[in-house]
Design a protein around this motif. Structure first.
Motif, PDB file in Angstrom:
ATOM      1  N   CYS A 603       0.846  -1.194   0.000  1.00 31.06           N
ATOM      2  CA  CYS A 603       0.000   0.000   0.000  1.00 31.06           C
ATOM      3  C   CYS A 603       0.884   1.248   0.000  1.00 31.06           C
ATOM      4  CB  CYS A 603      -0.909   0.011   1.216  1.00 31.06           C
ATOM      5  SG  CYS A 603      -1.972  -1.451   1.323  1.00 31.06           S
ATOM      6  N   GLU A 605       0.608   4.282   0.799  1.00 28.47           N
ATOM      7  CA  GLU A 605       0.604   5.177   1.949  1.00 28.47           C
ATOM      8  C   GLU A 605       1.713   4.835   2.950  1.00 28.47           C
ATOM      9  OE1 GLU A 605      -3.729   5.044   0.587  1.00 28.47           O
ATOM     10  OE2 GLU A 605      -1.984   3.707   0.676  1.00 28.47           O
ATOM     11  N   CYS A 642      -5.652  -2.467   0.593  1.00 28.22           N
ATOM     12  CA  CYS A 642      -5.128  -1.100   0.477  1.00 28.22           C
ATOM     13  C   CYS A 642      -6.231  -0.060   0.381  1.00 28.22           C
ATOM     14  CB  CYS A 642      -4.198  -0.995  -0.734  1.00 28.22           C
ATOM     15  SG  CYS A 642      -2.593  -1.786  -0.471  1.00 28.22           S
ATOM     16  N   PRO A 644      -7.936   3.020   1.292  1.00 28.41           N
ATOM     17  CA  PRO A 644      -7.471   4.144   2.103  1.00 28.41           C
ATOM     18  C   PRO A 644      -8.257   4.308   3.400  1.00 28.41           C
ATOM     19  CG  PRO A 644      -7.555   4.781  -0.205  1.00 28.41           C
ATOM     20  CD  PRO A 644      -8.204   3.432  -0.106  1.00 28.41           C
ATOM     21  N   LYS A 648      -6.709   3.985   7.152  1.00 23.93           N
ATOM     22  CA  LYS A 648      -6.806   5.100   8.094  1.00 23.93           C
ATOM     23  C   LYS A 648      -7.318   4.621   9.450  1.00 23.93           C
ATOM     24  CE  LYS A 648      -9.273   9.401   8.997  1.00 23.93           C
ATOM     25  NZ  LYS A 648      -8.170   9.971   9.771  1.00 23.93           N
ATOM     26  N   TYR A 660      -1.394   9.607  14.064  1.00 29.16           N
ATOM     27  CA  TYR A 660      -1.798   9.652  12.660  1.00 29.16           C
ATOM     28  C   TYR A 660      -3.266  10.061  12.583  1.00 29.16           C
ATOM     29  CZ  TYR A 660      -2.160   8.266   7.766  1.00 29.16           C
ATOM     30  OH  TYR A 660      -2.334   8.259   6.407  1.00 29.16           O
ATOM     31  N   GLY A 665      -5.722   8.210   2.564  1.00 23.30           N
ATOM     32  CA  GLY A 665      -4.832   8.364   1.425  1.00 23.30           C
ATOM     33  C   GLY A 665      -3.571   9.146   1.717  1.00 23.30           C
ATOM     34  N   THR A 666      -3.413   9.584   2.976  1.00 22.59           N
ATOM     35  CA  THR A 666      -2.221  10.339   3.359  1.00 22.59           C
ATOM     36  C   THR A 666      -1.067   9.388   3.647  1.00 22.59           C
ATOM     37  OG1 THR A 666      -3.603  12.070   4.324  1.00 22.59           O
ATOM     38  CG2 THR A 666      -1.305  12.002   5.014  1.00 22.59           C
ATOM     39  N   MET A 667       0.138   9.757   3.217  1.00 24.76           N
ATOM     40  CA  MET A 667       1.315   8.940   3.504  1.00 24.76           C
ATOM     41  C   MET A 667       1.763   9.139   4.947  1.00 24.76           C
ATOM     42  SD  MET A 667       3.574   9.303  -0.006  1.00 24.76           S
ATOM     43  CE  MET A 667       4.594   7.861   0.337  1.00 24.76           C
ATOM     44  N   PRO A 671       3.511  13.856   7.272  1.00 23.01           N
ATOM     45  CA  PRO A 671       3.208  14.175   5.867  1.00 23.01           C
ATOM     46  C   PRO A 671       3.090  15.655   5.554  1.00 23.01           C
ATOM     47  CG  PRO A 671       1.255  13.331   6.990  1.00 23.01           C
ATOM     48  CD  PRO A 671       2.410  13.112   7.928  1.00 23.01           C
ATOM     49  N   VAL A 678       8.023  11.976   4.382  1.00 19.97           N
ATOM     50  CA  VAL A 678       7.359  12.064   3.081  1.00 19.97           C
ATOM     51  C   VAL A 678       8.115  13.044   2.184  1.00 19.97           C
ATOM     52  CG1 VAL A 678       5.216  12.590   1.882  1.00 19.97           C
ATOM     53  CG2 VAL A 678       5.137  11.483   4.123  1.00 19.97           C
ATOM     54  N   ARG A 706      -1.854  13.072  -3.421  1.00 18.27           N
ATOM     55  CA  ARG A 706      -2.178  12.727  -2.035  1.00 18.27           C
ATOM     56  C   ARG A 706      -2.789  13.943  -1.330  1.00 18.27           C
ATOM     57  NH1 ARG A 706       2.924  14.259  -2.572  1.00 18.27           N
ATOM     58  NH2 ARG A 706       4.080  15.117  -0.795  1.00 18.27           N
TER      59      ARG A 706
END
Length: 727
Positions: A603, A605, A642, A644, A648, A660, A665-667, A671, A678, A706
């Protein structure tokens, strides 16, 4: 064009008046009043800012300019014009490409003081142009110029005069006729003649100081008679192999007739360090112009990375430093071995990348120069007393700063043991350089000024990344860096590549730096790109502390993703600069960078996680698929897919990123930080995507889409994009 107010500059000028220029490029001088030839080829635009309100007639400006391959062919001249009229122009070509085209040049222009913002000053490659007699040393000596450096050391006076050195060299017949002094003819033409001369300061009896060395870079502006001189006075305490190298304490005065003296009070001048001060004499008591290069063209050359569109913070620019005092580290991290983000870390340091994305802002330019000056305070400078050049590892294959170090193979007379001497007294150094955290040292400063001081600084730092190491580990003269941390390998390759690519073709160490780059590329290709047994995923496995983590239940089973990104960028940078074999090296290490974003079973992310496991145990074979890497690193995520949204929900409680709390969808890895993991990932990906076709385009499109991205307005150093990508 609008007038930008920046406060008083030069002799009371309250404004920067920006002027548009076209830079038309050929190898020597074209003179005012001649019509612009129909066959001339425009190359790049330039802006001039007028810094001196008392300018009358025309005033000189000198700057460095890199060029794209072939833009200025062999045999062409560089000219600058105002509309249809060519301005007096001098070009000193410093480096050429293998095909003879100009890679880097120092350009001097006599710009009309009365020109206003509506005029169209311009630069191009020309097949025509007349030349005039070059300035010589007698032209300087017939003026009233001098610069004197005076030192008070423990109550004893030591001094040196630029005029005295120039007279001795002129009497001898030129630089090539003197051996007891340093002399280098740096600029040679009718508009600017520059001689760099140096010697130790002497006492009242004429005895030279055993530790200090003073250089004067004397730039006389013509045509004759000379009425303006710029002098850069450089003071060094950096002899290599001097017994008991130590700090010096003194007060100093640099004086130029007609100008207030520059005073340095009670300075502790660190061993293996240097500082400098620029003064003006004659008609212009300060720099008349600021040459702001074209940022897009700079980024289109191999000289610097390409950056996404970044508008620097006005608040930040209003606060950045504009000068740096001798032996002050300014914004550079004082002890580079410290952990965490540091402003000099990146393809270019924070201040250099800020200048590249906005080269029209004088504050960014001065900030970049100030922190380039700060690098002189670090103890990485080793000058040979025999040659006056930076220490040559080619001549001293066993030179090293590592004590103890292996000397059993150092039997090449007379260098049986070339370890550099210890300091015995007054040794305290509050500033410490380190290969794994050093920035691109004075590279951009030399690139855009063409100044000898910064050329030498780049020489010293590139030399240091080699002889800092154990001589056996680096392959003695080969200059290998594979035994460093991954980040140390990356930034050392960057610095060696910068020096090999940019330094003047006649620079004594340029051949060595090119050989060192070639040896390193060959080493990595033999171990990885050209090795059928190398791991197929494309990650680095050699060097100190490369396999993560150092302790814990998963010790020695992982790799640091952000450090690998640094290395991938460094390999791509060498490829962009055109070094043979670097494209294969880049392509191999790009596999890992791209695979983390595009491979089934991983994935994207999680591609920027702090580290990823690449084997089960310290003695296991490396994984051969990205799904193995993912499932072993994130076993709690292995069966959720995967999606998103599902990721999450799982991430806040199941990874090290307990905070987090970002959109799906955020790495991972800070980030929104301009220096987070990132952001670190971005530079490696930018290097990888250009040669990867559809896979590369897909990876970059996903990465830029992203939902959370860093704001690079304050620190643009990681805001790098593929060289072919345009916003």
């Amino acid at each position: 064009m609008r007038i930008l107010r920046i406060g008083r500059c030069g002799r009371g000028a309250p404004y920067l008046r920006w002027l548009s220029l076209l830079v038309l490029v050929a190898v020597f001088a074209a003179w005012a009043g001649s019509a612009f030839a129909a066959g001339d080829h425009p190359v790049v635009g330039l802006r001039l800012a007028h810094l001196d309100a008392d300018c009358g007639g025309s005033a000189p400006v000198t700057f460095g300019q890199p060029f794209r391959d072939g833009d200025v062919p062999a045999g062409a001249r560089i000219v600058v014009r105002d509309g249809e009229h060519v301005l007096p122009t001098q070009t000193d070509v410093k480096a050429r490409n293998p095909d003879g085209s100009v890679r880097h040049a120092v350009i001097t222009v006599a710009a009309p003081c009365g020109i206003d913002s509506e005029d169209n000053l311009v630069i191009a490659a020309s097949s025509s142009g007349a030349s005039s007699p070059a300035l010589d040393l007698n032209d300087v000596l017939e003026s009233g110029f001098d610069s004197r450096a005076t030192f008070n050391i423990d109550g004893e006076r030591w001094h040196l005069s630029a005029r005295d050195l120039l007279a001795r060299i002129a009497h001898a017949g030129g630089c090539g006729q003197v051996s007891e002094l340093y002399c280098r003819h740096w600029l040679d033409g009718p508009l600017a003649g520059e001689w760099v001369v140096g010697a130790p300061p002497v006492d009242a009896s004429g005895k030279p100081h055993p530790d200090l060395m003073v250089f004067f870079a004397v730039r006389a502006y013509g045509p004759a008679p000379v009425d303006t001189v710029r002098v850069d006075t450089v003071v060094e305490n950096d002899w290599a192999y001097a017994p008991d190298p130590h700090n010096l304490k003194y007060s100093a005065i640099v004086s130029v007739p007609g100008q207030p003296p520059y005073r340095v009070q009670s300075l502790t001048h660190y061993r293996q360090a240097r500082w400098h001060h620029v003064s003006w004499w004659g008609q212009y008591a300060s720099q008349p112009w600021f040459a702001a290069l074209n940022g897009r063209y700079l980024q289109a050359t191999p000289a610097v990375p390409s950056y996404q569109d970044i508008e620097l913070s006005g608040e930040m620019l209003s606060q950045v430093r504009q000068a740096c005092a001798p032996m002050d580290h300014c914004d550079v991290t004082p002890r580079m071995e410290a952990t965490g983000a540091q402003p000099q870390i990146g393809p270019l340091p924070q201040w250099s990348s800020a200048y590249i994305v906005n080269p029209h802002d004088y504050r960014a330019y001065r900030w970049m120069l100030a922190n380039s000056d700060a690098l002189g305070a670090y103890s990485v400078h080793y000058r040979s007393k025999n040659t006056y050049q930076a220490l040559s590892v080619a001549r001293h294959p066993c030179a090293t700063l590592i004590w103890p170090a292996e000397t059993s193979h150092c039997k090449v007379a007379p260098h049986a043991d070339d370890r550099l001497p210890h300091c015995e007294h007054d040794c305290h150094l509050p500033l410490q350089a380190e290969p794994a955290h050093h920035g691109a040292p004075a590279y951009v400063a030399y690139l855009v000024t063409g100044d000898w001081y910064y050329e030498q600084e780049l020489n010293f730092w590139a030399d240091w990344v080699v002889f800092y190491q154990n001589q056996a580990y680096r392959g003695y003269r080969k200059g290998l860096v594979h035994d460093e941390q991954v980040r140390g390998q990356a930034w050392s390759l960057r610095t060696l590549g910068d020096a090999a690519w940019l330094l003047p073709d006649e620079a004594p160490l340029k051949t060595f730096f090119n050989q060192a780059v070639a040896h390193n590329i060959a080493w990595y290709n033999a171990r990885y790109a050209d090795n059928p047994q190398a791991n197929p995923l494309g990650f680095l496995t050699n060097g100190y502390a490369v396999i993560y983590p150092a302790s814990g239940s998963h010790s020695d089973t992982g790799v640091s993703t952000w450090q690998l990104s640094f290395f991938t960028w460094a390999a791509g940078n060498l490829a962009d600069m055109g070094f043979d074999g670097a494209d294969r090296m880049r392509d191999y290490f790009s596999r890992f960078q791209l695979g983390l974003l595009t491979s089934p079973g991983f994935c994207p992310e999680l591609a920027s996680a702090y580290y990823l496991r690449v084997r089960e145990t310290p003695n296991s074979p490396y994984f051969t698929t990205f799904s193995q890497v993912y499932d072993t690193t994130f076993p709690h995520l292995a069966n959720i897919g995967c999606s998103p949204e599902r990721l999450k929900r799982a991430l806040p409680h199941k990874t090290r990123y307990d905070d987090y709390d970002y959109p799906a969808g955020t790495m991972v890895g800070y980030p929104d930080s301009d220096t987070g993991f990132v952001a670190n990932f971005q530079i490696g990906l930018a290097s990888a995507v250009d040669t990867a076709g559809r896979e590369g385009r897909h990876a970059w499109s996903w990465f830029m889409a992203r939902p959370v991205r860093p704001d690079y307005r304050h620190a643009p150093q990681f805001g790098v994009v593929p060289s072919s990508w345009h916003p």
